[in-house]
Design a protein around this motif. Sequence first.
Motif, mmCIF file in Angstrom:
data_model
loop_
_atom_site.group_PDB
_atom_site.id
_atom_site.type_symbol
_atom_site.label_atom_id
_atom_site.label_comp_id
_atom_site.label_asym_id
_atom_site.label_seq_id
_atom_site.Cartn_x
_atom_site.Cartn_y
_atom_site.Cartn_z
ATOM 1 N N GLN A 149 -7.646 68.885 49.038
ATOM 2 C CA GLN A 149 -8.216 68.691 50.373
ATOM 3 C C GLN A 149 -8.979 69.927 50.828
ATOM 4 O O GLN A 149 -10.037 69.818 51.437
ATOM 5 C CB GLN A 149 -7.110 68.364 51.377
ATOM 6 N N ILE A 150 -8.440 71.107 50.518
ATOM 7 C CA ILE A 150 -9.125 72.351 50.876
ATOM 8 C C ILE A 150 -10.460 72.437 50.153
ATOM 9 O O ILE A 150 -11.477 72.788 50.744
ATOM 10 C CB ILE A 150 -8.243 73.575 50.552
ATOM 11 N N SER A 151 -10.455 72.086 48.870
ATOM 12 C CA SER A 151 -11.703 72.151 48.108
ATOM 13 C C SER A 151 -12.736 71.186 48.679
ATOM 14 O O SER A 151 -13.914 71.518 48.786
ATOM 15 C CB SER A 151 -11.461 71.883 46.620
ATOM 16 N N ASP A 152 -12.291 69.992 49.082
ATOM 17 C CA ASP A 152 -13.211 69.032 49.692
ATOM 18 C C ASP A 152 -13.711 69.536 51.040
ATOM 19 O O ASP A 152 -14.899 69.448 51.349
ATOM 20 C CB ASP A 152 -12.524 67.670 49.889
ATOM 21 N N LEU A 153 -12.806 70.067 51.832
ATOM 22 C CA LEU A 153 -13.137 70.518 53.176
ATOM 23 C C LEU A 153 -14.106 71.693 53.169
ATOM 24 O O LEU A 153 -15.038 71.748 53.958
ATOM 25 C CB LEU A 153 -11.849 70.904 53.910
ATOM 26 N N LEU A 154 -13.890 72.637 52.266
ATOM 27 C CA LEU A 154 -14.720 73.841 52.213
ATOM 28 C C LEU A 154 -15.884 73.714 51.234
ATOM 29 O O LEU A 154 -16.664 74.648 51.083
ATOM 30 C CB LEU A 154 -13.867 75.059 51.849
ATOM 31 N N HIS A 155 -15.932 72.575 50.555
ATOM 32 C CA HIS A 155 -17.012 72.312 49.605
ATOM 33 C C HIS A 155 -17.022 73.356 48.488
ATOM 34 O O HIS A 155 -18.048 73.966 48.164
ATOM 35 C CB HIS A 155 -18.351 72.276 50.335
ATOM 36 N N ILE A 156 -15.813 73.586 47.943
ATOM 37 C CA ILE A 156 -15.639 74.495 46.814
ATOM 38 C C ILE A 156 -14.812 73.761 45.762
ATOM 39 O O ILE A 156 -14.213 72.727 46.053
ATOM 40 C CB ILE A 156 -14.930 75.811 47.222
ATOM 41 N N SER A 157 -14.757 74.300 44.563
ATOM 42 C CA SER A 157 -13.950 73.652 43.524
ATOM 43 C C SER A 157 -12.466 73.931 43.772
ATOM 44 O O SER A 157 -12.107 74.881 44.472
ATOM 45 C CB SER A 157 -14.349 74.167 42.145
ATOM 46 N N VAL A 158 -11.610 73.111 43.179
ATOM 47 C CA VAL A 158 -10.168 73.319 43.284
ATOM 48 C C VAL A 158 -9.809 74.675 42.676
ATOM 49 O O VAL A 158 -8.973 75.409 43.206
ATOM 50 C CB VAL A 158 -9.381 72.175 42.600
ATOM 51 N N GLY A 159 -10.460 75.017 41.572
ATOM 52 C CA GLY A 159 -10.214 76.307 40.927
ATOM 53 C C GLY A 159 -10.545 77.481 41.843
ATOM 54 O O GLY A 159 -9.821 78.474 41.884
ATOM 55 N N THR A 160 -11.632 77.357 42.588
ATOM 56 C CA THR A 160 -12.005 78.412 43.531
ATOM 57 C C THR A 160 -10.966 78.514 44.645
ATOM 58 O O THR A 160 -10.574 79.618 45.040
ATOM 59 C CB THR A 160 -13.399 78.154 44.122
ATOM 60 N N ALA A 161 -10.497 77.371 45.132
ATOM 61 C CA ALA A 161 -9.455 77.373 46.176
ATOM 62 C C ALA A 161 -8.186 78.045 45.647
ATOM 63 O O ALA A 161 -7.579 78.880 46.338
ATOM 64 C CB ALA A 161 -9.160 75.949 46.640
ATOM 65 N N LYS A 162 -7.793 77.707 44.417
ATOM 66 C CA LYS A 162 -6.609 78.320 43.806
ATOM 67 C C LYS A 162 -6.793 79.825 43.660
ATOM 68 O O LYS A 162 -5.881 80.604 43.944
ATOM 69 C CB LYS A 162 -6.348 77.727 42.414
ATOM 70 N N SER A 163 -7.975 80.225 43.216
ATOM 71 C CA SER A 163 -8.269 81.637 43.008
ATOM 72 C C SER A 163 -8.208 82.411 44.324
ATOM 73 O O SER A 163 -7.614 83.485 44.394
ATOM 74 C CB SER A 163 -9.651 81.783 42.370
ATOM 75 N N ARG A 164 -8.799 81.839 45.367
ATOM 76 C CA ARG A 164 -8.774 82.517 46.667
ATOM 77 C C ARG A 164 -7.347 82.640 47.190
ATOM 78 O O ARG A 164 -6.971 83.669 47.740
ATOM 79 C CB ARG A 164 -9.634 81.760 47.676
ATOM 80 N N LEU A 165 -6.562 81.599 46.984
ATOM 81 C CA LEU A 165 -5.169 81.630 47.433
ATOM 82 C C LEU A 165 -4.382 82.674 46.635
ATOM 83 O O LEU A 165 -3.615 83.454 47.199
ATOM 84 C CB LEU A 165 -4.540 80.243 47.284
ATOM 85 N N PHE A 166 -4.598 82.720 45.337
ATOM 86 C CA PHE A 166 -3.916 83.693 44.488
ATOM 87 C C PHE A 166 -4.252 85.123 44.908
ATOM 88 O O PHE A 166 -3.374 85.958 45.094
ATOM 89 C CB PHE A 166 -4.292 83.472 43.013
ATOM 90 N N HIS A 167 -5.548 85.407 45.053
ATOM 91 C CA HIS A 167 -5.966 86.765 45.409
ATOM 92 C C HIS A 167 -5.482 87.146 46.810
ATOM 93 O O HIS A 167 -5.118 88.308 47.041
ATOM 94 C CB HIS A 167 -7.478 86.923 45.280
ATOM 95 N N ALA A 168 -5.453 86.189 47.710
ATOM 96 C CA ALA A 168 -4.939 86.467 49.056
ATOM 97 C C ALA A 168 -3.455 86.826 48.985
ATOM 98 O O ALA A 168 -3.011 87.788 49.620
ATOM 99 C CB ALA A 168 -5.151 85.250 49.960
ATOM 100 N N ARG A 169 -2.699 86.064 48.203
ATOM 101 C CA ARG A 169 -1.272 86.357 48.046
ATOM 102 C C ARG A 169 -1.057 87.757 47.469
ATOM 103 O O ARG A 169 -0.182 88.495 47.919
ATOM 104 C CB ARG A 169 -0.613 85.333 47.116
#
Length: 182
Positions: A149-169
């Motif tokens: 849902q985040i990837s759809d909402l922000l118009h990014i790939s799921v991998g990019t969403a995962k990467s951003r979440l990982f780096h933020a953590r």
Amino acid sequence: MKTDRSIDEKLVEAYISGDKKALAALVKRWHKLFCDKAYWLVKDKDAAKDIAQDSWTIIISKIESLKEPKQFKFWAYRIVCNKATDWLRLQSKNQKQSIGYEFEIKSEDHVYSESDQVKLRLLKAVKALPNNQKMVVQLFYIEAYSLKQISDLLHISVGTAKSRLFHAREKLKTELKNKNKY
């Protein structure tokens, strides 16, 4: 949820066909939610209203290019989020400081519990994240959106969403560990 999508689909198709009342129904249905989403992101009521209004301008001008009218909600929310991100980016440039440092501990006579101090440090650390990481963290942990849902909402790939979440953590872990050393 399917009925909501079908209502949106019918309204979008009706508006594209020339029914101006369909647009009024869409605005009535979604404007407050767009304002709420924008406020959730920028934490400024006036800016949130402006963002929602600007989003409607874009939505109206580009609604005919919407390939799947039943996806109106996600498409429109993505526009609102993009406008909010643009606003945050502009504020960051103008103020040359990270948004959200109003939570500094100023009062020496007020004793914060260790738990409160950790919460305040975490809040500061989250607010100091880059906007793209901060948005993913908020959508994932506060709004409970899935990565898809985040990837759809922000118009990014799921991998990019995962990467951003990982780096933020990782940044949050580092920040909290550094604060605990002192």
